[in-house]
Design an enzyme around this catalytic site. Structure first.
Site, PDB file in Angstrom:
ATOM      1  N   GLU A  30       0.794  -1.279   0.168  1.00 44.53           N
ATOM      2  CA  GLU A  30      -0.086   0.060  -0.214  1.00 44.53           C
ATOM      3  C   GLU A  30       1.027   1.254  -0.072  1.00 44.53           C
ATOM      4  O   GLU A  30       0.546   2.202   0.744  1.00 44.53           O
ATOM      5  CB  GLU A  30      -0.851  -0.024   1.290  1.00 44.53           C
ATOM      6  CG  GLU A  30      -2.140  -1.196   1.028  1.00 44.53           C
ATOM      7  CD  GLU A  30      -3.089  -1.084   2.246  1.00 44.53           C
ATOM      8  OE1 GLU A  30      -3.232  -0.072   2.883  1.00 44.53           O
ATOM      9  OE2 GLU A  30      -4.320  -1.709   1.958  1.00 44.53           O
ATOM     10  N   GLU A  80      -5.135  -8.351  -0.647  1.00 42.54           N
ATOM     11  CA  GLU A  80      -6.081  -8.494   0.730  1.00 42.54           C
ATOM     12  C   GLU A  80      -7.351  -8.042   0.204  1.00 42.54           C
ATOM     13  O   GLU A  80      -7.660  -7.122  -0.867  1.00 42.54           O
ATOM     14  CB  GLU A  80      -5.339  -7.125   1.169  1.00 42.54           C
ATOM     15  CG  GLU A  80      -4.039  -7.094   1.843  1.00 42.54           C
ATOM     16  CD  GLU A  80      -3.574  -5.996   2.922  1.00 42.54           C
ATOM     17  OE1 GLU A  80      -4.493  -5.171   3.371  1.00 42.54           O
ATOM     18  OE2 GLU A  80      -2.498  -5.858   2.801  1.00 42.54           O
TER      19      GLU A  80
HETATM   20  O1  AHR Z   1      -5.398  -6.232   6.815  1.00 41.93           O
HETATM   21  C1  AHR Z   1      -5.390  -4.976   7.657  1.00 41.93           C
HETATM   22  C2  AHR Z   1      -4.432  -3.858   6.900  1.00 41.93           C
HETATM   23  O2  AHR Z   1      -5.414  -3.512   5.801  1.00 41.93           O
HETATM   24  C3  AHR Z   1      -3.115  -4.142   6.236  1.00 41.93           C
HETATM   25  O3  AHR Z   1      -2.009  -4.085   7.071  1.00 41.93           O
HETATM   26  C4  AHR Z   1      -3.156  -2.999   5.247  1.00 41.93           C
HETATM   27  O4  AHR Z   1      -2.301  -3.195   4.108  1.00 41.93           O
HETATM   28  C5  AHR Z   1      -4.401  -2.672   4.997  1.00 41.93           C
HETATM   29  O5  AHR Z   1      -4.665  -1.279   4.865  1.00 41.93           O
END
Ligand code: AHR
Length: 512
Positions: free
Chosen positions: A193, A316
């Site tokens: 991110e 994610e």
């Molecule tokens: O999964 C939780 C968080 O969500 C992770 O650390 C991040 O990459 C995302 O914003």
């Protein structure tokens, strides 16, 4: 007894035919892309009790463990055939310094996990411990490097430490720390991110940094990890466009993150349990946006990578609710209900459809965090409805997708929100069998589905269904098996196979 009755009910319902059925056709002669097993990947971040307590208790713990990893949790994860684990973050990855996590555990520095609750990070779980878990699960390793607060040298040395078979000082340090042979790093990501917690960058700036890092990530040719460039989120497909154009020759994939929030608002996201039907449908409607996000990002990548050399890895995804009352807000702990299982299955069906580009996904996260597979408390654990969705879909890992056409599929509507009643996916499993997955999104009405396999006489379908009477049905320490799959099947009559898919359910069958 209750389970048996539910199972018989499912069998009877499946055998009954009905008018106004959704018409489903599987074109078994036309193979689509292979569904990469890594679409069923997991994510374990140093966050809350996701790693520490939830999985890692240390070799000295009274909780039965192997090399510090809980036997009960690892045993359950093995049953769902976890193909791949991403570690150590997430946002945590961009503050993680790998040298803190090697050598005698008693001597490792204690840090503060600034992203997640400000708790102490003992560094007890480091590279060697992570690979112990990978070995126990028989999974592939996806290591996420630190671009945000680390250096090119730090990342390149980590790769050397893990992958070199030479007699270099770093490779010898790995041997001294107990691992003679190189670790197998299947995937390595450069940051996480980068648009946010990973450094608040523009894609152009990130692309330049990535190229610099990639130049110095030197692993033996035979064990070079596949490299992942950290991409965008649901607000922006420009990251995919810029990175595909700039990194096509230096990356294997671009990642993308999308979380499902019932209200669509980060401030008040919605509760994990006790929600009303409007948040059932808004959650499903929001999760179905995964399809358009993939289409948008794939189209952005197609501009410079029409041959689809680069993968789009959704590393994610999952539901994100308000944290449970009385828990540390930085631990992202939430219950997991039948709704989460339906969300998971809807996403699997979408991922299968885009298997040509989407070759890895990692649900967030494996244990005790967000949409988890397992919930633990001290020495107790139970598996969640999401766990069951994953294990029901195991036959799709590595299967060959088959085109499915749905006709006369009505919308399930509440107020101004509508979603298709039935979602489906079919594939030819590695065992040669034909598998069909179905989701009924309507919480109040069964769906009749007439199944045809083009050019093949169908004899019947056998498998399992996951459903419950309440939308927020869930497992607890007291009732760990309140939600679990039961047998489901039907025999074709006069060459026709009609399935009655119960309200709010997930079904996976082998079509015979
Ligand atoms: O999964 C939780 C968080 O969500 C992770 O650390 C991040 O990459 C995302 O914003």
């Amino acid at each position: 007894m209750k389970q048996l009755k539910l199972g018989m009910l499912a069998l009877c319902m499946a055998a009954a035919g009905a008018a106004n059925a959704v018409s489903l056709t599987i074109d078994a002669a036309k193979s689509g892309p292979v569904i990469d097993k890594n679409i069923y990947g997991q994510f374990a971040e140093h966050l809350g009790t996701g790693v520490y307590e939830g999985m890692w208790v240390g070799p000295e713990s009274k909780i039965p463990n192997t090399k510090g990893w809980r036997n009960d949790v690892v045993g359950a994860l093995k049953k769902m055939h976890v193909p791949l684990v991403r570690w150590p973050g997430g946002c945590f990855a961009d503050e993680y310094h790998w040298k803190d996590g090697i050598g005698p555990r008693s001597k490792r520095p204690v840090k503060v996990n600034t992203n997640w609750g400000g708790v102490e990070e003992s560094n007890a779980v480091g590279t060697h411990e992570f690979f112990d878990l990978i070995d126990l699960l028989g999974a592939d390793a996806y290591v996420n490097g630190n671009l945000g607060s680390g250096s090119v040298q730090e990342m390149s040395e980590w790769i050397e430490y893990m992958t070199s078979d030479s007699k270099s000082t770093l490779a010898n340090l790995r041997r001294k720390n107990g691992h003679d042979k190189p670790f197998k790093v299947a995937y390595f990501a450069v940051g996480n991110e980068a648009w946010g917690c990973g450094g608040n960058m523009t894609p152009e700036h990130y692309a330049d940094l990535y190229k610099n890092v990639e130049t110095f990530l030197k692993a033996p040719a035979t064990s070079r990890p596949k490299l992942i460039a950290s991409g965008g989120n649901d607000n922006d497909s420009r990251w995919s466009e810029v990175l595909a154009k700039q990194l096509k020759r230096q990356a294997d994939a671009i990642s993308f993150h999308y979380y499902t929030i019932p209200t669509g608002q980060w401030k008040v996201k919605g509760a994990a349990t006790g929600f009303a039907e409007n948040e059932w449908i808004s959650t499903l409607s929001n999760t179905l946006r995964m399809d358009s996000h993939i289409r948008d990002n794939a189209a952005a990548m197609d501009k410079s990578d029409p041959e689809k050399k680069l993968g789009l890895f959704i590393d994610e995804w999952g539901t994100w609710y308000d944290v449970e009352k009385g828990t540390n807000a930085g631990f992202l702990f939430q219950q997991n209900t039948l709704r989460d299982a339906v969300v998971a299955a809807l996403n699997f069906n979408i991922f299968h459809e885009h298997a040509d580009r989407v070759r890895m996904t990692n649900i967030a996260q494996m244990v005790n965090v967000l949409q988890s597979m397992i919930i633990t408390d001290k020495d107790r654990m139970f598996v969640t409805p999401t766990y069951h969705a994953f294990e029901m879909y195991v036959p799709f890992q590595g299967a060959t997708s088959l085109p499915v056409t749905l006709a006369d599929n009505p919308q399930y509507t509440l107020g101004s929100v509508s979603v298709p009643e039935v979602s489906a996916s079919a594939a030819r499993g590695k065992d040669g069998k034909l598998y069909l997955a179905l989701v009924n999104t309507d919480p109040g009405k069964a769906a009749e589905v007439a199944v045809n396999v083009a050019g093949q006489a169908v004899k019947g379908a056998q498998g399992r269904v996951l459903t419950a009477s309440a939308m927020d049905a869930h497992n607890t320490f007291q009732w760990p098996q309140a939600v679990k799959p039961v047998p489901f099947g039907a025999t074709a009559a006069n060459g026709k196979l009609n399935l009655t898919i119960p309200a709010k359910s997930v079904v996976v069958v082998e079509v015979e």
